[in-house]
Motif scaffolding. Sequence first.
Motif, PDB file in Angstrom:
ATOM      1  N   ARG A 104       0.887  -1.155   0.000  1.00  0.00           N
ATOM      2  CA  ARG A 104       0.000   0.000   0.000  1.00  0.00           C
ATOM      3  C   ARG A 104       0.924   1.203   0.000  1.00  0.00           C
ATOM      4  O   ARG A 104       1.483   1.580   1.024  1.00  0.00           O
ATOM      5  CB  ARG A 104      -0.869  -0.043   1.267  1.00  0.00           C
ATOM      6  CG  ARG A 104      -2.176   0.693   1.127  1.00  0.00           C
ATOM      7  CD  ARG A 104      -3.082   0.506   2.348  1.00  0.00           C
ATOM      8  NE  ARG A 104      -3.750  -0.789   2.382  1.00  0.00           N
ATOM      9  CZ  ARG A 104      -3.590  -1.716   3.342  1.00  0.00           C
ATOM     10  NH1 ARG A 104      -2.786  -1.491   4.351  1.00  0.00           N
ATOM     11  NH2 ARG A 104      -4.248  -2.851   3.305  1.00  0.00           N
ATOM     12  N   ARG A 105       1.134   1.790  -1.181  1.00  0.00           N
ATOM     13  CA  ARG A 105       2.161   2.830  -1.261  1.00  0.00           C
ATOM     14  C   ARG A 105       1.602   4.201  -0.934  1.00  0.00           C
ATOM     15  O   ARG A 105       0.442   4.492  -1.236  1.00  0.00           O
ATOM     16  CB  ARG A 105       2.741   2.861  -2.678  1.00  0.00           C
ATOM     17  CG  ARG A 105       3.383   1.533  -3.106  1.00  0.00           C
ATOM     18  CD  ARG A 105       4.325   1.791  -4.260  1.00  0.00           C
ATOM     19  NE  ARG A 105       4.612   0.588  -5.035  1.00  0.00           N
ATOM     20  CZ  ARG A 105       5.641  -0.228  -4.790  1.00  0.00           C
ATOM     21  NH1 ARG A 105       6.439   0.005  -3.778  1.00  0.00           N
ATOM     22  NH2 ARG A 105       5.846  -1.278  -5.562  1.00  0.00           N
ATOM     23  N   ALA A 106       2.468   5.042  -0.360  1.00  0.00           N
ATOM     24  CA  ALA A 106       2.127   6.452  -0.179  1.00  0.00           C
ATOM     25  C   ALA A 106       2.165   7.114  -1.557  1.00  0.00           C
ATOM     26  O   ALA A 106       2.915   6.688  -2.433  1.00  0.00           O
ATOM     27  CB  ALA A 106       3.131   7.111   0.761  1.00  0.00           C
ATOM     28  N   PRO A 107       1.341   8.149  -1.757  1.00  0.00           N
ATOM     29  CA  PRO A 107       1.215   8.759  -3.090  1.00  0.00           C
ATOM     30  C   PRO A 107       2.379   9.682  -3.441  1.00  0.00           C
ATOM     31  O   PRO A 107       2.193  10.888  -3.590  1.00  0.00           O
ATOM     32  CB  PRO A 107      -0.106   9.534  -2.984  1.00  0.00           C
ATOM     33  CG  PRO A 107      -0.182   9.900  -1.532  1.00  0.00           C
ATOM     34  CD  PRO A 107       0.460   8.785  -0.777  1.00  0.00           C
ATOM     35  N   VAL A 108       3.569   9.106  -3.540  1.00  0.00           N
ATOM     36  CA  VAL A 108       4.729   9.919  -3.920  1.00  0.00           C
ATOM     37  C   VAL A 108       5.684   9.008  -4.684  1.00  0.00           C
ATOM     38  O   VAL A 108       5.781   7.810  -4.383  1.00  0.00           O
ATOM     39  CB  VAL A 108       5.404  10.537  -2.671  1.00  0.00           C
ATOM     40  CG1 VAL A 108       5.906   9.470  -1.703  1.00  0.00           C
ATOM     41  CG2 VAL A 108       6.561  11.454  -3.060  1.00  0.00           C
ATOM     42  N   THR A 109       6.354   9.577  -5.679  1.00  0.00           N
ATOM     43  CA  THR A 109       7.385   8.845  -6.419  1.00  0.00           C
ATOM     44  C   THR A 109       8.719   9.518  -6.141  1.00  0.00           C
ATOM     45  O   THR A 109       8.944  10.657  -6.562  1.00  0.00           O
ATOM     46  CB  THR A 109       7.083   8.887  -7.935  1.00  0.00           C
ATOM     47  OG1 THR A 109       5.796   8.322  -8.142  1.00  0.00           O
ATOM     48  CG2 THR A 109       8.137   8.106  -8.719  1.00  0.00           C
ATOM     49  N   PHE A 110       9.574   8.835  -5.409  1.00  0.00           N
ATOM     50  CA  PHE A 110      10.884   9.417  -5.136  1.00  0.00           C
ATOM     51  C   PHE A 110      11.822   9.115  -6.292  1.00  0.00           C
ATOM     52  O   PHE A 110      11.860   7.991  -6.804  1.00  0.00           O
ATOM     53  CB  PHE A 110      11.440   8.889  -3.822  1.00  0.00           C
ATOM     54  CG  PHE A 110      10.727   9.443  -2.621  1.00  0.00           C
ATOM     55  CD1 PHE A 110      10.591  10.818  -2.458  1.00  0.00           C
ATOM     56  CD2 PHE A 110      10.171   8.602  -1.667  1.00  0.00           C
ATOM     57  CE1 PHE A 110       9.923  11.355  -1.359  1.00  0.00           C
ATOM     58  CE2 PHE A 110       9.507   9.124  -0.561  1.00  0.00           C
ATOM     59  CZ  PHE A 110       9.381  10.494  -0.408  1.00  0.00           C
ATOM     60  N   ALA A 111      12.562  10.129  -6.676  1.00  0.00           N
ATOM     61  CA  ALA A 111      13.416   9.991  -7.850  1.00  0.00           C
ATOM     62  C   ALA A 111      14.889  10.206  -7.546  1.00  0.00           C
ATOM     63  O   ALA A 111      15.746   9.801  -8.321  1.00  0.00           O
ATOM     64  CB  ALA A 111      12.962  10.988  -8.921  1.00  0.00           C
ATOM     65  N   ALA A 112      15.198  10.832  -6.417  1.00  0.00           N
ATOM     66  CA  ALA A 112      16.598  11.096  -6.082  1.00  0.00           C
ATOM     67  C   ALA A 112      16.711  11.347  -4.582  1.00  0.00           C
ATOM     68  O   ALA A 112      15.706  11.567  -3.896  1.00  0.00           O
ATOM     69  CB  ALA A 112      17.110  12.318  -6.857  1.00  0.00           C
ATOM     70  N   GLY A 113      17.932  11.301  -4.102  1.00  0.00           N
ATOM     71  CA  GLY A 113      18.165  11.587  -2.694  1.00  0.00           C
ATOM     72  C   GLY A 113      19.566  12.116  -2.502  1.00  0.00           C
ATOM     73  O   GLY A 113      20.450  11.901  -3.338  1.00  0.00           O
ATOM     74  N   ALA A 114      19.772  12.811  -1.394  1.00  0.00           N
ATOM     75  CA  ALA A 114      21.109  13.296  -1.018  1.00  0.00           C
ATOM     76  C   ALA A 114      21.094  13.523   0.487  1.00  0.00           C
ATOM     77  O   ALA A 114      20.251  14.262   0.991  1.00  0.00           O
ATOM     78  CB  ALA A 114      21.436  14.599  -1.749  1.00  0.00           C
ATOM     79  N   GLY A 115      21.972  12.853   1.197  1.00  0.00           N
ATOM     80  CA  GLY A 115      21.998  13.002   2.651  1.00  0.00           C
ATOM     81  C   GLY A 115      20.654  12.626   3.253  1.00  0.00           C
ATOM     82  O   GLY A 115      20.086  11.588   2.929  1.00  0.00           O
ATOM     83  N   CYS A 116      20.131  13.491   4.095  1.00  0.00           N
ATOM     84  CA  CYS A 116      18.849  13.204   4.768  1.00  0.00           C
ATOM     85  C   CYS A 116      17.649  13.607   3.923  1.00  0.00           C
ATOM     86  O   CYS A 116      16.512  13.551   4.400  1.00  0.00           O
ATOM     87  CB  CYS A 116      18.796  13.932   6.109  1.00  0.00           C
ATOM     88  SG  CYS A 116      20.068  13.361   7.239  1.00  0.00           S
ATOM     89  N   ARG A 117      17.886  14.029   2.679  1.00  0.00           N
ATOM     90  CA  ARG A 117      16.779  14.516   1.837  1.00  0.00           C
ATOM     91  C   ARG A 117      16.443  13.532   0.732  1.00  0.00           C
ATOM     92  O   ARG A 117      17.335  12.905   0.139  1.00  0.00           O
ATOM     93  CB  ARG A 117      17.157  15.839   1.141  1.00  0.00           C
ATOM     94  CG  ARG A 117      17.643  16.915   2.049  1.00  0.00           C
ATOM     95  CD  ARG A 117      16.515  17.723   2.641  1.00  0.00           C
ATOM     96  NE  ARG A 117      17.035  18.432   3.817  1.00  0.00           N
ATOM     97  CZ  ARG A 117      16.299  19.198   4.613  1.00  0.00           C
ATOM     98  NH1 ARG A 117      15.020  19.388   4.355  1.00  0.00           N
ATOM     99  NH2 ARG A 117      16.832  19.770   5.656  1.00  0.00           N
ATOM    100  N   LEU A 118      15.147  13.464   0.429  1.00  0.00           N
ATOM    101  CA  LEU A 118      14.657  12.768  -0.762  1.00  0.00           C
ATOM    102  C   LEU A 118      14.012  13.811  -1.659  1.00  0.00           C
ATOM    103  O   LEU A 118      13.516  14.830  -1.173  1.00  0.00           O
ATOM    104  CB  LEU A 118      13.617  11.715  -0.368  1.00  0.00           C
ATOM    105  CG  LEU A 118      14.149  10.399   0.178  1.00  0.00           C
ATOM    106  CD1 LEU A 118      13.021   9.599   0.834  1.00  0.00           C
ATOM    107  CD2 LEU A 118      14.792   9.583  -0.946  1.00  0.00           C
ATOM    108  N   ASP A 168      11.166  14.178  -4.909  1.00  0.00           N
ATOM    109  CA  ASP A 168      10.167  13.447  -5.689  1.00  0.00           C
ATOM    110  C   ASP A 168      10.307  13.773  -7.172  1.00  0.00           C
ATOM    111  O   ASP A 168      11.172  14.565  -7.578  1.00  0.00           O
ATOM    112  CB  ASP A 168       8.754  13.669  -5.135  1.00  0.00           C
ATOM    113  CG  ASP A 168       8.235  15.089  -5.345  1.00  0.00           C
ATOM    114  OD1 ASP A 168       8.793  15.831  -6.190  1.00  0.00           O
ATOM    115  OD2 ASP A 168       7.258  15.453  -4.662  1.00  0.00           O
ATOM    116  N   SER A 169       9.453  13.140  -7.987  1.00  0.00           N
ATOM    117  CA  SER A 169       9.613  13.271  -9.439  1.00  0.00           C
ATOM    118  C   SER A 169       9.329  14.692  -9.928  1.00  0.00           C
ATOM    119  O   SER A 169       9.668  15.028 -11.051  1.00  0.00           O
ATOM    120  CB  SER A 169       8.727  12.248 -10.158  1.00  0.00           C
ATOM    121  OG  SER A 169       7.436  12.250  -9.579  1.00  0.00           O
ATOM    122  N   ASP A 170       8.729  15.544  -9.064  1.00  0.00           N
ATOM    123  CA  ASP A 170       8.574  16.949  -9.435  1.00  0.00           C
ATOM    124  C   ASP A 170       9.696  17.820  -8.873  1.00  0.00           C
ATOM    125  O   ASP A 170       9.661  19.040  -8.984  1.00  0.00           O
ATOM    126  CB  ASP A 170       7.230  17.491  -8.911  1.00  0.00           C
ATOM    127  CG  ASP A 170       6.049  16.746  -9.516  1.00  0.00           C
ATOM    128  OD1 ASP A 170       6.122  16.417 -10.720  1.00  0.00           O
ATOM    129  OD2 ASP A 170       5.082  16.478  -8.781  1.00  0.00           O
TER     130      ASP A 170
END
Length: 415
Positions: A28-42, A44-46
Amino acid sequence: MTTAAEHTGRAGQDLASREEAVMLPTYRRAPVTFAAGAGCRLFDSDGAGYLDFVSGLAVTALGHAHPEVADAVAAQARRLVHTSNLYYTEPQVRLAERLQDTLGWPEAKVFLCNSGAEANEAAVKLTRRHGKTTHEDKVGVVALEGGFHGRTLATLALTGNPAKHTPFEPLGEWVTHVPRDDPTALEAAVDDSTCAVWVEVVQGEGGVHPVPDEVLTAARAACDRVGAVLVADEVQTGVGRLGSWYGWQGCPVTPDVVCLAKALANGLPVGAMVAQGPAAKAFGPGDHATTFGGGPVIAEAANTVLDVISRDELVPRAAELGADLEARLRRLVGTSELAEGLRGAGLLQALTLAEPVAGTVAAAALDRGLVVNAVAPDAIRLAPPLVATEAELDEAAALLAGAMEAPEVATARQI
Ligand SMILES: *Cc1c(COP(=O)(O)O)cnc(C)c1O
């Protein structure tokens, strides 16, 4: 170059509907698409940023896209990716040596695999094989209610959540569950047919419940009484998260077997079962194996993770940050009507709520740019990276306070 989606005319559909058409609906996914990350940050596709305070379920302890881990993986991928375990490869031996050193178990023996469930599965086989050296029926396991050990059939049987069992029964009769806070019940459940007792030092998936010292002490005593193996499932608590290399190092008992996974390669799939004492002698050639486990790329990733944690002194840092996180959560409990209490240890904490609206709070937090998860209907889990800063703790606490005040949370509480 056309993408697969363009090729099949699916590019115009959103990812959720594409997924629904092709994937088994196990999440059951949360409504977000993560596309990148750096350190403590993610991101999303926007391109919107989020503060990640769940670390992919206590996995990305060094933060996202850690440059040294990325470099080690890339360099090893260019050198050698895979040989199978028919041959020696140096990175996996080095990883096993690092595990020995950080555990402080100079005689320990390691089996490397690909996940937490596999580490526990290996430990089921090891402890059963060891039990059978005493007598043929010494195959029983005592585990704790609320414990989580994986989703394979054997590890599901260990998992102390009857609702997860029912659809997949029969799972066999070899596991007895006892309450996580009752040393007497545990002592009574362990008998001569017991080959192992399974514990987490803090139950993670079960709701972030620290297991009382008396229960751990009783487990150790019961194992010693009948010649059973004490297994600490440290898949979630290991590798620094609780402010010690492994959670048991802050407890009054020493286990015989430790299972590791989640944070060990900062997001790449790895598992390890480490055994010391007589049980460490139970396996011989052919008793257990894996095609991918301990492969050079994953082993180099894990070696880099352990190197960075040592070099940057992130274990004591996790203890410090854990206390700081606790202080901030305590402040929330003092100021928010909904926040009721907290439990956990180090950088594995749950904020408990007066009402079962954790799912709504986690969704409101995500909307505000904070990633946390509802680990129980009335509890929010926080498992930030070991590299979080004080400023990020403040930011997370403020975002969580805002989420608890969200209109949809008020609606869910019917106030
Ligand atoms: C996550 C977890 C597992 C299962 O790990 P997977 O990699 O998902 O198989 C087992 N035990 C504990 C304590 C865990 O937190």
